[in-house]
Structures are given as C-alpha cells and as structure tokens.
Design a protein around this motif. Structure first.
Motif, short mmCIF file in Angstrom:
data_model
loop_
_atom_site.label_atom_id
_atom_site.label_comp_id
_atom_site.label_asym_id
_atom_site.label_seq_id
_atom_site.Cartn_x
_atom_site.Cartn_y
_atom_site.Cartn_z
N ALA A 32 0.82 -1.21 0.00
CA ALA A 32 0.00 0.00 0.00
C ALA A 32 0.85 1.26 0.00
N LEU A 33 1.98 1.21 0.67
CA LEU A 33 2.92 2.34 0.66
C LEU A 33 4.29 1.79 0.32
N ASP A 34 4.98 2.51 -0.55
CA ASP A 34 6.27 2.02 -1.02
C ASP A 34 7.30 3.14 -0.86
N ASN A 35 8.03 3.12 0.24
CA ASN A 35 9.08 4.10 0.49
C ASN A 35 8.62 5.55 0.32
N VAL A 36 7.61 5.91 1.06
CA VAL A 36 7.07 7.27 0.93
C VAL A 36 7.78 8.21 1.92
N ASP A 37 8.14 9.37 1.44
CA ASP A 37 8.75 10.40 2.29
C ASP A 37 7.78 11.56 2.44
N LEU A 38 7.81 12.17 3.63
CA LEU A 38 6.97 13.34 3.84
C LEU A 38 7.60 14.18 4.94
N GLU A 39 7.67 15.51 4.71
CA GLU A 39 8.15 16.40 5.77
C GLU A 39 7.08 17.45 6.03
N LEU A 40 6.81 17.69 7.30
CA LEU A 40 5.85 18.72 7.66
C LEU A 40 6.56 19.80 8.46
N PHE A 41 6.35 21.06 8.06
CA PHE A 41 6.95 22.18 8.78
C PHE A 41 5.90 22.89 9.61
N PRO A 42 6.30 23.45 10.75
CA PRO A 42 5.33 24.21 11.51
C PRO A 42 4.81 25.39 10.69
N GLY A 43 3.53 25.64 10.77
CA GLY A 43 2.96 26.77 10.08
C GLY A 43 2.78 26.57 8.59
N GLU A 44 2.79 25.33 8.13
CA GLU A 44 2.51 25.14 6.70
C GLU A 44 1.24 24.32 6.52
N VAL A 45 0.56 24.62 5.42
CA VAL A 45 -0.57 23.78 5.02
C VAL A 45 -0.07 22.91 3.88
N HIS A 46 -0.05 21.62 4.15
CA HIS A 46 0.57 20.70 3.21
C HIS A 46 -0.52 19.81 2.62
N ALA A 47 -0.72 19.91 1.32
CA ALA A 47 -1.78 19.12 0.69
C ALA A 47 -1.25 17.74 0.31
N LEU A 48 -2.10 16.76 0.48
CA LEU A 48 -1.75 15.39 0.09
C LEU A 48 -2.80 14.94 -0.91
N VAL A 49 -2.36 14.66 -2.14
CA VAL A 49 -3.34 14.27 -3.16
C VAL A 49 -2.95 12.96 -3.82
N GLY A 50 -3.90 12.37 -4.48
CA GLY A 50 -3.68 11.12 -5.19
C GLY A 50 -5.01 10.50 -5.49
N GLU A 51 -5.02 9.56 -6.45
CA GLU A 51 -6.27 8.90 -6.78
C GLU A 51 -6.67 7.97 -5.65
N ASN A 52 -7.88 7.42 -5.76
CA ASN A 52 -8.27 6.38 -4.81
C ASN A 52 -7.29 5.23 -4.90
#
Lengths: 505, 338, 334
Positions: A20-40
């Motif tokens: 379901a997930l294959d080596n996914v990276d994600l960084e979140l910074f304080p004070g940011e709105v981070h969109a996550l998109v993708g198909e079903n």
C-alpha cells in the motif's frame, strides 16, 4: 527555514498481497498547510493511518523533534501532538460540546467532581477562537456536520496539537462553511500548526496549501511548492502515464430508444436536477469526485435512496423505485460500491453468493421455494467459466477468495439477474490489473449483448477505456456529457473540478 | 421510512428534526410522570382505598426496591450494556444477608452483602470485556449460575429472619415521616446521579455507550469502566436484596425471578434509550413508581397476578417502540446532515 | 476453516491426504463431536451405571426436549437474531394442547398446538422487524406476555393429560429409541433441508451473514426474519407437544429456563452469536453433550441445583472458547 516538525522517512506498508505504501517520504513544517493528493488507492489513507497510529509501518521511520518515534496505537500518536480529523468524527453524540472537547481530560475540582464552570468557560473560549457561537453545553447530536467538524478542531486546539491531519474535510460542507473552515486553517497556520490537508478538490488545494505532495500507486511522486505548479501538473502527476495500456473494443450500436431516462432528478444535499438517457447497447460512464452526487445517483436508480424531485423512466414509462426488490423487478441491477459492506456474504459459498437472488418467475410457486441443485450448479459453472472465477469448489466460502474473484462473483450476480440495465459501481476497485482487463472486457461484452450499462467510477482512465459516453457530475450538477473522442482524461477531470468550488448552497 | 442501511439517507434539514428530538427529550421526563398521574387519578376515582396512606406507602416501598436495581441497570444501559443476572444476584445476596444476620451484626451484614454483590457484578463485567461477548448472553449464563448458587446456598430451603427488629426497620422505619426504603432509593439516586453526571467516570460511561470507537480512540479505559459499571449493577442488586429481605423477613433461592424485566422496563420507561450514551436516573425512579402503582392498582381491582406480567410485558414493548422511533429520528438527523 | 481452505490446491478431491491431515481437519471442524465422544468414553469407563442401555436411552430422551427447540434457535441465531421467549411459547402451546385434547382428539390437537407456535413466532418476528426493537429484549418482553396469557387461560391451574395413547408420544419407544428422540431427528433432518435446500433457508444464512448486502441483493429481509421466528415457534411447539406427553400435564411455566438450555446447545455446538455461522449437526451434538453432562452430575449424586451452575458455566466456557478461537485464528479478513 525552520526545522520540520515531523519527518516520515521511507515509509512502507505491506498488506497481504498489496504494497500500500512504497518508500514514501513526507516532511511537515510548523505553520505550513501541506496538501496530500492522489487517486483512490494511491495510499493517502494508509499514510494517514500510519501517522495517526492506527497502522504500524512495515519499514521506515517517523522522526519528531530529532527523535525517532513509534506509534503502537492512536493514543501514542495523540500524545506526540498529532490529531487526525477523519470524515467519520470521533465525537459522542449524546455528550455536550464541552464534554467532547475535554473527554478523558475532564477538569476536576478538589472533590473529584467535574468543574463545569471552568470546563465550559474554557470550551467557550476555544469555540470563540474558531468563530463558533454555540453554547458549550449543547449536545453534539444537535449540531450540523460543519459544526461537529469544528468541535473536532476545537478538541485538537485545546490540547495544543502541533500537527493536524484533515481527511476530505470539505466533503460534506456547503460553500459558506468551506470559507469558514479555510479562515480557521489560515489562523492555525499563523499559530504554527502544521496542517496536512487531504483532498480531491484541486481548486481548494490551490487556494490554501503551501506545498503539495502527490502519491500514486503507493509511491511518492513529488512534493512541490504550490506556487511552482499548476492544476494540470498535479493531475498529470496523479495519473501518471505508466498505466498498462490496452484498448477495449467499443464499437457500440446503441438502440435509438432510451432504456433508462433520468429527468431532473434531485436528492436533498446531493443532487440538483440531473437529466440523462442511457440506451441499450451502450456503456455510459459516470464520473465525479467524492461529494459530486455520483454514488447517490446510482443508489437512487436502485431504490435505495429516495428522490425529492424528478422522474425515472424505464422504456418510456415512469417507475417508482422504493427498494432494491422493485428495482430488480424493473430489470435494474446494482453492483454496490463497497464490496465488503454491501456486496458479499462472507459466511456463504461462492455459489450461494452468485445465485443468491435468481429470478424465479418461470418456476411454479412450489418450485420457487426450493433451490434447484443441479440446475444451479450448471448455471454457476457457466458463469464461473465465463468470468474465469478462480475458486476451488463451488462450496468454497467467498471470503477465502481474492478481492478480484469476489468482485467477479458479484458481477456474476448481474448475469444471473437477467437485468437489462446494469449500474456498476467501481467495478474494478481493489482488483489486480489482469482482473481489471477481464472486467472491462466483460462490461463491453454485456453492452454488445444489448444491456444498458452505467459505470460509475473514480478511476478516470477506466472510464475513458470503456465508456461510449461519459456523464460528469460536480456539486450535484451535470458539468459535462462527453461523447466519442471527447471522452478523454483531460476533459473528464476538467468537468469534474469545474464547479467544485460552488458546492451546495 | 427509508432503508436504514443507507449511509446517506436524505433527510429534512436539521432544524425541524432537532426540535422533534427536543420534544422527545421533554417527553422522556414528562411522559412517564403523566402516565403515573393518570393511573393515580383514575384509581382514586375508581376506588378511594387506593390513596390510603397504607397503600401509598406500600407503593412507594415496592417502587423503591425496584428503583434501586433500576438505577444500576440505567448505568449499564447508558454504557450500551444490559444485565440479565440482577434477579439471581438479588436472590443470592438476600439469602446471604439473611444468614449473615445470625452470625454477625447488622452493619457487617450490610457491608458484606453489598461487597459480595459488587464482586459478582465485577465478574460479569470482566467476562464481558475479556471475552468480548454481548452483555446479554454473558449475563444470561451468569443468571443461571447465580440462581444455582442461591439455591445451593439455601439448599432449597427458606431462611427466616427472626429477632432482628432493627433490620426489619430498614423496611418499616420512618425518617421525618418518610419510609426508610424511599430514603435509601433517594440516596442511591443522588449518589448515582452525581457519579453519572458529574464525574469523569460517569461521562466516560456515557461516552462508551454513545460511540465506543470514539471512546477507544480518545484513550478511555473501556475495560476498567465496564467492570466498574457492572460492579455497580451488582451493588445495586445486592442493596435491593437487603431491602427485600427486610421487607419479606423470609427469603429463599427463588426470589427475584423476572426482576431483570422489571429493571429494564423501569429504565426504558424512565426515558433511558437502549442506544446508550445517556441515562435518565430520576426517570428510572418515576418509572419504578409507575410500575408499582399499576401493580397495586391491579391488586386492588382484584386482577389476577398473571395480568401484571402481561401489563409489564406490554408496557415494556410500548416503551421500546417509542425508543426505537426516537433512535430512528436521531439516526436520520445525524445521517441526513452527513 | 478459512486457513485450511487457502492451502488447498486446485483440485482437492484428487489429491490423497495424510491421515494426520484428516485428523487435524476433523478436530477443528468437529470439535464438539470429538469432545462428546471423549466424554462418553470416559464416563462409560468410570461409571457402570452410565453405560447401561436404559441410562443411555434416558439421555437420548432427556436431550430431545431441549434438542428439538434448539434446532429452531440455531436457525434464528444464524439469521442474526435471538429468541428469549421460547419458554413462554412452549408453555402456551402445551397448555393449549392439554386443554383441547379431550374434545378434539390427538392429531387435531397437535396440529393446533403447532399452529399456535408458528403464530407466536410470527408475532415475535413482527415486533422485531416492524417495531424495530432489538430481538433479545423484544422477545424477553414477549416471553412474559406469553406466560401471562398461559396463566390467564388456565387460571393458574395445571392442565392434566390423561389420554394414554397421546402420553406414549412422550414415554414410548419406537425401533428401540424414545419417540421424542425420533421427533428430534426428524426435526433436524427437516430443518437441515430447509436451511440448505430452500430459497428461504439460503436467505436466512445470507441475512445473518450480512444484512446490508441482503437488502442490496433484493432479499425480503423482514419476511426472512419473520419466517425464521416462525420456525423457532414451530420447533418450540413441537418440543411442547413432546414434553406435555412426557409429563402427562401442562402448565404455562413448565419450561422455565428453557431458553438457556436451547441457547446453550446452540452455542456449545459452535453457532456464532454474530450470525451467519452455525450448523444443525453442531447443535444436535451440543444438546446431547449437555444432557450427558447433566446425567453424569446426577449419577455422581451432584444435587439438582448444580445443574443451573453447569448450564451457565457451559455457556460461558463455550463463549470463551469461541473468543479464544477468534483471537488465535490467523487474520484472514484483516
């Protein structure tokens, strides 16, 4: 730039048979709105569940404040300052707003009793920050969905969560409520909260997000600042072009007279005056994002959902569909959207599942009461061979089959039903590529045999492959009826996002 | 009515439904009171004996004994559970109390009996939360075990309570002119009310009953809460067992059959929804008064006792039907806006 | 179950299996049957009275009263519901039978009792499906209503049954077996047929397995449930006929605690309270298992009151074993 508040490194999640997930990276910074998109099926919800502590990653690490963290359950994720607001709220309808906000952290007096004064006052001040005027003593069951969502936000705010994950937060909101939510998200950003915003609605993302991360097939495609990208870039990234390419022969010769006519059909809060025709011998695609009214429409055509206005005609005469039994009798079949919840009978055999409801009009009243052992087995074998259902025996429990074979068994019901109008919801959701091709060929075959087929799908390439025409809904209204060469991914997506901003008012 | 499976049932807009719900909330508390008034007024016209002090005191005492168990049951229902073993607990504890009286003093008897009831209840709770089985089957099994235990304890004989006048005063005594059982019921009501409405524990009980998944996600200690709540049910059943033995002064292992039905009936009549999430404890007391008033009325009208079962059964089904209607409306309100 | 299935190769029939495989298979599939066999062997060795043919026949006789009703209960639990009113139905049917027997003769009386049972079952079904009250609490209320009606029509008196040929239905033997046991066998065979070879039987299993999917598939869910409740009423009435004949009398509370015994037989036999799963063969064995335990308690001079304890303990143990099995089963659907 500040330190990231959360780093997800090389996260993978393996389910039996699916990565379901294959080596996914994600960084979140304080004070940011981070969109996550993708198909079903791209892995968004799996990623959310990993961050929220509901799933444990197969490999990869989560780092917060420079330290590796491990979430064995949602409580540990919350303790680390992560709040997940799902589409299904974690609220207790019978408790008041204040009680919900402080559930499990009630403010007590020295006597051990709850200090209502302080608790209600604190709740009121959090509500005020969010611009909500309701009394904190009000029971949550009396609130609208938008207000309930704000109570969830208030819950997170009162605990000083640093990370807020919102899953399709606008799916059930009207435009005014969406505006209010956006201004709240803006103020969260100012307070230094990191918001991970998951949505199908690209227009929203381009309004409020700072950065966008695109997932596809469980893989991280790219993360970009929103300033440096366009909607069509994001769509291209979401779809990719690496899909296994095959063509299905269309060549339909539909009847002139419509099989099913939908006239100005409305469903409160979901559909506003939609009209279209479907002819025998054609496949009509039905496209639309979540909340477009697409699934409500198919449910209404099968008598599960009642319509508030308009009419449904079959072969030119108006029909009233109040339940699935009537719909089946009128010659309509529905492949339900969620296989597990509305489709299979897990404790029954494959044969039972396929032949659960055979039309028995031809049989005598007595014969109808009994299962026709040999005739049923013959019929089952015919369907099994035609659909290539891979089951060891007809007595095997359906729950032991793979998702693709379960789906084929459900499609087998369509053949059994002898219905001439087929409503197929997400016909290839959760099945492997090979089965997908088989299902697509079957759908075309059914149309050639003279059925009127409506395929409702969130899989746009699928619609392009198999539809003769494609109806696109957005915000409960028709935004496009594409024909012939117009039926392509760009057009469908353009129509699907066209009026998404308008919402329901 | 639309099919309930539909996750996006179309419903009228929120406002009118909310007001229908509020009507039900008012009805919850007023409805049972109105029924009680009707019974009392009608009976006082038909037969003035009904309003004799003696009869009224009897009604109040009967109601008090039922209501104490009812309060415990209300807690269980608020948590989304049920306890079918209360009748057997009542029988066992009444017999234990009667025999303890001869060996120890009254305070020790009371404390010991209450403790026993609480422990039995906690065992119920432990079985339910450990084995993850529906409360009604687990307590159905316990109902049989405890009934056997009560019969074994007494060896099928009756136990007479003699020479314990102070104990009998638990039933016949008055305080400021109020029968002691009613005072016990009021104290139980106050204690349970504060526990349910004004402590985190009580709020967690309602949270579990209202939305167990959300309670779990919030990190509430569901298992511990469940064990404690069933412990309270056991405690309340034991208290009613003590009150009953003080009233009858002769107890045996067959006491309390059908008590579970009465306790559930007064709970639902009092306005506590089987859906869980809230409990109307004062309503339970009113429900008990209604049941006792009806049963006394039938006695005075010389209706054979079997009709009382009939009346209770019908009353329960009626209360359940109203509750079902309310739940349907809530569901529609919740989903219609979703 | 599912774990053994997934290991099966393309054509399981063709491939010879090791005896060990079949042993393991039969132990997981037929746990209660093995357990019964072991208990019976141990008891036969330990107690000479137990293995006397007369005692074994009396076990079969005693098992049939709960066993007949348990067949219906199995169906309703597979259907995803529950019926706590069976003791009331049984008593009422017995009373009706006893009252009309002197005036209308054996066969019409039995038929009338069965019709009453079906009607009461239909009433239960209507309350559950149309008023939408949870089954277990609705039937708890109905139980007291039926009990009260029974008392009202008998005025609290015991109804004596004197007809000797009717009484032989409960006490006589046929082909060397007690007649009630033969009735039980016939009940199970018929219900097995209903469950597996009729349209409504399939619907009963489907509704219990997934009520939402049943509605989408166009199954008349309410009617199916009412039908299942009617079958419970029919089986219970049949048990009432046998018990009335055996006791030579009827009274409304003749079956107090009956619901416990039939639920115990079903649960011990592996019927899942979640609905959808369960076999009549399991319940059949469960009823026998249960009676054997009670019989053993009697033979070892354990008092009658212990039987209450035994019933409850067996139910809770069976539920516990079920829970354990779920916990340790490989997550096939997760």
């Amino acid at each position: 730039m500040a330190e990231p508040i959360l780093i997800a490194k090389q996260i993978s999640k393996q389910f039996p048979g699916v990565l379901a997930l294959d080596n996914v990276d994600l960084e979140l910074f304080p004070g940011e709105v981070h969109a996550l998109v993708g198909e079903n099926g791209a892995g968004k919800s799996t990623l959310i569940k990993v961050l929220g502590g509901q799933y444990q990653p197969t490999s990869g690490t989560l780092v917060m404040k420079g330290e590796t963290v491990h979430f064995d359950n949602p409580m540990q994720s919350q303790a680390a300052g992560i709040s997940v607001i799902n589409q299904e709220f974690n609220l207790i309808p019978q408790l008041s707003i204040a009680e919900n906000i402080f559930l499990g952290r009630e403010i007590r007096r020295a006597t051990g009793l709850i200090d209502w004064k302080v608790m209600n006052a604190r709740a009121a001040s959090v509500l005020q920050e969010l611009g909500m005027s309701a009394s904190p003593r009000l029971r949550v069951e009396y609130l609208s969905v938008a207000d309930q969502q704000l109570v969830e936000v208030a819950k997170a705010l009162s605990q000083d969560f640093r990370i807020m994950i919102m899953d399709e937060p606008t799916a059930a909101l009207n435009s005014a409520e969406v505006e209010r939510l956006f201004s709240i998200i803006a103020s969260l950003r100012q307070r230094g909260v990191a918001v991970l915003y998951v949505s199908h609605r690209l227009s929203e993302i381009f309004r409020i997000a700072d950065r966008v991360t695109v997932l596809r097939d469980g893989r991280h495609v790219d993360t970009r600042p929103i300033k440096d990208t366009t909607e069509s870039d994001v769509i291209t990234m979401m779809l990719g072009r690496a899909l296994a390419d095959y063509t299905v022969e269309k060549g339909a010769s539909p009847d002139a007279k419509p099989a099913l006519s939908v006239r100005d059909v409305s469903i409160p809060k979901a559909l506003h005056g939609v009209s279209f025709d479907v002819h025998y011998g054609e496949v009509l695609g039905l496209a639309g994002l979540i909340g477009s009214g697409r699934s409500e429409l198919t449910r209404a055509l099968f008598g599960i959902q009642s319509i508030s206005a308009g009419a449904i005609e079959i072969d030119g005469s108006v029909v009233h569909l109040n339940n699935p039994m009537q719909a089946l009798r009128a010659g309509i079949f529905l492949l339900p959207e969620d296989r597990k919840i509305e489709g299979i009978f897990p404790d029954l055999s494959v044969l039972d599942n396929v032949l659960i409801k055979r039309p028995r009009e031809k049989d005598s009243a007595v014969a109808r009461q009994f299962l026709a052992g040999r005739a049923e087995r013959t019929q089952y074998q015919k369907i099994r061979d035609m659909l290539a259902i891979r089951a060891h025996t007809s007595a095997q429990l359906i729950s032991t089959l793979s998702g693709g074979n379960q789906q084929k068994a459900l499609l087998g019901r369509a053949l059994v039903s002898e219905a001439r109008i087929l409503l197929l919801n997400e016909p290839s959701r959760g099945v492997d590529v090979g089965t997908k091709v088989e299902i697509h060929e079957l759908i075309r075959h059914l149309a050639q045999e003279g059925c009127a087929v409506i395929v409702s799908s969130s899989d746009v390439p699928e619609l392009v492959k198999i539809s003769d025409r494609c109806l696109v809904l957005s915000g409960g209204q028709t935004t496009g009826l594409l024909e012939g060469t117009q039926v392509n991914e760009d057009n469908i997506l353009a129509c699907a996002v066209a009026h998404a901003k308008i919402g329901v008012s | 009515m639309q099919t309930p499976m539909n996750p996006t049932v179309s419903a009228p807009q929120g406002k009118p439904l909310a007001s229908v719900l509020r009507f039900f909330q008012v009805f919850e508390s007023v409805g049972v009171l109105a029924m009680l008034l009707i019974v009392v007024v009608a009976m006082s016209i038909i037969n003035p004996v009904y309003l004799n002090l003696n009869n009224v005191v009897n009604i109040v005492i009967t109601a008090s004994i039922i209501s104490v168990v009812g309060m415990g049951m209300t807690m269980a229902v608020a948590m989304g559970g049920l306890d079918l073993s209360v009748g057997s607990i009542q029988a066992l504890t009444a017999c234990v109390a009667a025999s303890l009286l001869d060996t120890t003093n009254i305070p020790l008897t009371i404390v010991g009996t209450l403790l026993l009831g609480m422990l039995i209840g906690m065992l119920n709770g432990a079985i339910i939360s450990r084995l993850r089985v529906p409360a009604f089957v687990a307590t159905l099994g316990m109902m049989s075990i405890l009934r056997g235990a009560a019969l074994l304890f007494t060896d099928g004989q009756s136990i007479l309570i003699m020479g314990h006048d102070d104990f009998a005063r638990l039933n016949t005594g008055r305080l400021l002119g109020i029968p002691v059982p009613f005072i016990i019921a009021l104290i139980t009501l106050a204690a349970f009310y504060i526990l349910l409405k004004h402590t985190p524990f009580g709020r967690h009980v309602c949270a579990i009953g209202g939305n167990e998944n959300a309670a779990l996600a919030t990190g509430l200690k569901i298992g511990r809460t469940r064990v404690l709540v069933f412990g309270l049910v056991g405690l309340s059943a034991a208290l009613s067992g003590i009150m009953l033995s003080a009233q009858l002064l002769i107890v045996d292992g067959t006491l309390g059959t059908g008590l579970e039905l009465q306790a559930i009936a007064v709970t639902v009549l009092g306005g506590t929804s089987l859906a869980g999430g809230s409990g109307n404890l004062p309503g339970t007391l009113l429900g008990s008064l209604l049941v006792a008033a009806i049963s006394s009325a039938m006695n005075i009208l010389r209706v054979p006792p079997f009709y009382q079962y009939l009346a209770l059964g019908l009353l329960l089904i009626l209360a359940l039907a109203l509750d079902a209607l309310r739940r349907t409306l809530v569901k529609r309100a919740m989903m219609g806006e979703a | 179950m599912s774990s053994t299935m997934t290991n099966v190769s393309e054509t399981p029939e063709a491939r010879p299996r090791s005896p060990l495989y079949w042993l393991r298979y039969s132990i997981t599939q037929y746990t209660i049957q093995w357990l019964l066999l072991i208990v019976v062997i141990i008891l036969s060795l330990a107690n000479t009275n137990f293995r006397q043919p007369a005692n074994l026949l009396s076990v079969l006789l005693q098992a049939s009263f709960a066993g007949i009703g348990a067949a219906g209960m199995t169906l309703i639990i597979i259907n995803g519901a529950f019926d706590l009113s069976v003791a009331g139905i049984l008593g009422l049917c017995g009373v009706v039978l006893g009252l009309v027997l002197p005036s209308i003769g054996i066969v019409p009386s039995i038929l009338l009792a069965l019709v009453v049972g079906v009607l009461l079952g239909v009433v239960n079904g209507l309350v559950v499906t149309k008023v939408r009250v949870p089954a277990f609490i609705a039937t708890l209320g109905m139980m007291y209503i039926y009990l009260a009606i029974g008392f009202i029509i008998t005025n609290g008196q015991v109804v004596p049954v004197t007809d000797a040929s009717f009484r032989s239905l409960g006490t006589g033997n046929l082909l060397g077996l007690p007649i009630p046991f033969l009735i039980m066998i016939v009940t199970y065979v018929v219900l097995y047929g209903v469950l597996n070879f009729t349209t409504y039987g399939r619907f009963i299993r489907a509704v219990g397995s997934n009520p939402t999917a049943s509605r989408v598939a166009g199954i008349p869910v309410d009617n199916v449930q009412i039908f299942a409740f009617a079958l419970v009423g029919l089986c219970t009435a049949l048990a009432g006929v046998a018990l009335t004949a055996y006791l030579s009398s009827a009274q409304p509370n003749m079956a107090t605690g009956y619901e416990l015994r039939v639920i115990a037989a079903a649960v011990v036999g592996g019927t899942s309270l979640k609905g959808g799963q369960g076999t009549l063969f399991g319940t059949f064995t469960g009823a026998l298992f249960f009676t054997v335990i009670n019989n053993a308690l009697n033979l070892f001079n354990v008092g009658a009151y212990w039987q209450y304890v035994a019933v409850g303990l067996i139910i809770i143990t069976a539920l516990g074993l079920e829970a354990l099995r779920h916990r340790f089963a490989p997550a096939s659907r997760g």
